[in-house]
Structures are given as C-alpha cells and as structure tokens.
Scaffold this motif. Structure first.
Motif: not given
Length: 456
Positions: A288-289, A316-320, A323-325, A347-348
């Motif tokens: 959710s950010g 782990d649930a975020v499409p990456k 550049y996502t991180m 983390i997850s």
C-alpha cells in the motif's frame, strides 16, 4: 519503567473533565454543564513532584439508567450512557490507580453508591492491598461548608474522601500526594539492561508476523484482521549474547478511526511502548506504500527522541523492476524528510527475505545512540561549519557558537554556548546537525541541540 495509568471515573457532571484539564495543564477535554458531555476517553500526560503518569478521562457512569431497566435520560447524549459506562469499566480494569470523582453539590447519590460498587467489583487483593487503588475525590468543595459535606462520603466505604475544587485547584495537592504514594507502593521494577526494540506501525502491516519470524516461533497471534494485537507484549530473547526485549504493539490508526473502548486503550499502550523503547522498528506495508499515518507514527517516535529503523514489509508481494527499491526509498525519504537519518530495510516476514538484517541493524542503531563525540572534535566541526556557512544575521546580529560539548547520550545531546540563542533559526540548527552527522552519522538516531548564552 512504564508510566502508571490513572483513570478518572464517576457519574456524569461531577467535574471529571475539569480535573482532567487541570492535571494535564491544558484544555483537552470538552467541559459542559450537560451530563454526559464526555462521550469518549481522552488521554494526556501529567506530572506531580517529579513523577510522570498518564491520565485517562472517561464518560460518566450512570448505573441507574442501565442496570435497572429504567427509561433512558431525556438529555441530549443519554443514548450513549451504555457505551460511556463500558468505556469507564475498561479504564477501571486496565488502570494502575483510579480517581473516583463525586461532588459536594449533590451529596451522596444512589448513582455514587452503584459506581462505588462497580469499583469494588473490579478490585482484587494483591500483597494485602486492593488493586487498583481507588481515591475518593469530592469535587466542588470551594468553601468550608462544602468541605464539611465531604465527610458524608465515608459511607461509600472507599476510605478518606479528598475534598477539592477542580475549577480553582483547591485541595488537589493533597490528592496528588496520595495518588503518587500509591505508585510508590507498587515497587520499582528491576533494572532491565536489555536493548528494548518496539515493533510499531498501522494495523495489519505484519508486526506480529515479523515478531514471530525474529523469534523463530509462533509467539504472537497472526491474523489478516486488523487489531488482533490488543496490548504491548514484551518478549525476551538473546542475540549474539546480547539481551533483547522485543515489544509487539497494537496497530495505531488515525485518531478519528480509533474505536472507543479497548482499541483506544491499546493505542495508549503502544505509545507508552515507544516511550520506553530504545529503538522502534517502524513497519510499513509495501503493497500500500507509505501513508500519512505512517509519517504520523514516525512523528510519535521522534517526539519521544527514540531511534528508528524503517522496515518495509511484504516486499515479496510487490511487482519489481530494477528501479523499484530506489523509487520506494525516495518516496519514504520524501514523506519522512524530518527523519532522513533512518536506515530502510526491505523484507518479507512471510518468506523470511532479509529478516536476518533487522536485529543487527537495530543493534547498530542502538550503539550509535550511545556514541559520544570528543569535545575537541565537536568544536572543530562547529568551527568549520561556521566558517563554511556563517549564520544569517537578524536585526544586525549574527549567531555565533563559541563552544560546544556533548552532555549526554541516549539520545545524543549537545550543549552549544552562543551569543544569543534567539538568533538560532531552526534551519541553521539543522545545518549544524548535518555537519555533525558528516563526521559521525548517528545512524537512525535523532540529535538534540541545546543553545545556551555564554557565561560571563
């Protein structure tokens, strides 16, 4: 040591909110002559002779309207009597001490007698004493005649009545002396040398899952239903021979979304957990950010001058992509620009991804919190900073820092002797802080700068 919680209870319109405002030192509660005005519990910090405690205001109990199947009162907020009574009972069960407020205008009423019965019902005997202790307070005793009326309240069987005037402050000193005495009889907690790490955040961001993963066992209840954790739970462990106390807390929702009753009490415990922690793990839901409420909780941590590690869970649930991180990090830095010194971990708790980095980072942050800069090094830093960027002048005067020393750690606190503290604009103080951090980063830890005029 955890601050004691003091609940103010009694029937409606006896002056609980007026006393609450006096003890808190500010007008936090709505005061009105209509019984039942206070429909929700309010919380604030109070202090007497050096002892700090939290006070909880409650809606008035009126058992005659709910326990005898009578018709509700016709006044505006009578429909809320049952809810108000439940609120008060929760506060009584959870409090370390209770101030039972009555008033001399009405004398002893049947409602007072039933409130006294409710209080006795929740008291238990421990070490030969009744817990929680109850102090009987008779309000509206502005005159000697009113103070004589207070003697009638002995019939409630709750010990000596304390005649006071919450409006004028008369008699509150004796009442507070007696209240603080009840704290002292509880005994001091044993000195705890462990590193205290509080896991904080909004509901359902994975705080309990993170606790279980750190412990390697299912110690806390994990549920997708927000609000499963109702209290701050301490769990002791050892990591590399270092004793650690992990504190799992209830989720902190926005003020307007906090349910009356148990949840509000849970939030109070969470805020207390932040205050007694050394380091807070601020858990954010990656799916959710970062939100305004995350920043609000970070503000609570900063106000308590505690160190922080931001833990972005559910990574782990975020499409990456590549550049996502970096993009997520920039967003956090933007929203938490008042805490740009905090480390961020992705983390997850579900899969265990990078969870092994959490405790080492928290321990590193705690070590940084206890660091001390040599006085000579500190003064060289500040001298170079002023030569590089002199303070802006104001009304023909310019701030000059002559000498500085670190007066304490936990958190790092620096005393700066200058020509005129009033010239220290917050932007220049921030500049000096950043120059100190260039020499030593104090990772995850707030720095406190205190300006003082130079002694003559």
């Amino acid at each position: 040591m955890r601050k004691p919680i003091v609940a103010l209870v009694g029937r409606p319109n006896v002056g609980k909110s007026t006393l609450f405002n006096r003890l808190a030192g500010e007008r936090l509660a709505v005061v009105d002559d209509v019984p039942g005005t206070t429909r929700d519990r309010l919380m604030a910090e109070a202090e007497w002779i050096g002892r700090v405690f939290d006070i909880v205001d409650t809606g008035g109990i009126d058992p005659t309207q709910v326990s005898r199947n009578q018709q509700p009162l016709s006044i505006g907020s009578a429909d809320f009597i049952e809810q108000i009574r439940t609120q008060a009972e929760i506060a009584i069960r959870e409090a370390d001490a209770v101030l039972f407020i009555t008033d001399a205008d009405s004398g002893v009423t049947s409602a007072d007698q039933e409130v006294a019965e409710i209080l006795r019902r929740y008291q238990v005997e421990q070490d030969g004493k009744l817990k929680p202790p109850v102090l009987l307070v008779v309000n509206k005793c502005e005159s000697e005649e009113r103070r004589m009326v207070a003697l009638q309240f002995y019939e409630l069987g709750l010990g000596d009545p304390y005649p006071i005037s919450a409006l004028h402050g008369t008699g509150t000193g004796d009442m507070l002396d007696a209240l603080v005495d009840t704290f002292e009889t509880r005994g001091e907690e044993e000195e705890d040398e462990s590193v205290k790490i509080a896991i904080v955040g909004k509901p359902n961001v994975g705080k309990s899952s993170l606790l279980n993963r750190l412990l390697g066992e299912e110690r806390a209840i994990v549920s997708p239903i927000a609000g499963t954790t109702r209290d701050a739970i301490d769990t002791y462990m050892t990591y590399d021979d270092l004793p650690i106390t992990l504190i799992d807390t209830a989720g902190i929702r926005r003020r307007g979304h906090i349910e009356p009753g148990v949840e509000k009490y849970s939030v109070l415990r969470s805020l207390q957990a932040i205050e007694r922690a050394d380091v807070s793990l601020l858990v954010i839901d990656a799916t959710s950010g970062i939100s305004a409420q995350d920043a609000h909780i970070a503000g609570f941590v900063l106000e308590s001058w505690k160190s922080t590690v931001v833990v972005v869970n559910k990574w782990d649930a975020v499409p990456k992509d590549t550049y996502t991180m970096a993009s997520f990090t920039d967003k956090i830095r933007q929203e938490l620009n008042f805490m740009d010194y905090v480390p961020i971990l992705f983390i997850s708790a579900k899969t265990g991804q990078r969870v092994e980095q959490v405790l080492p980072m928290a321990i590193k942050v705690q070590e940084e919190r206890l660091m001390r800069l040599p006085t000579s090094q500190l003064n060289q830093i500040l001298q170079d900073a002023q030569e590089r960027h002199p303070a802006p002048s104001h009304a023909g005067q310019q701030l000059k820092v002559y000498y500085a020393t670190q007066v304490r750690s936990d958190p790092p606190t620096f005393l700066l002797y200058c020509n005129n503290p009033k010239l220290a604009h917050f932007t220049y103080a921030r500049f000096l802080e950043n120059r100190i951090r260039l020499s030593h980063p104090f990772t995850g830890t707030p720095i406190r700068l205190v300006m003082r005029p130079r002694r003559k």
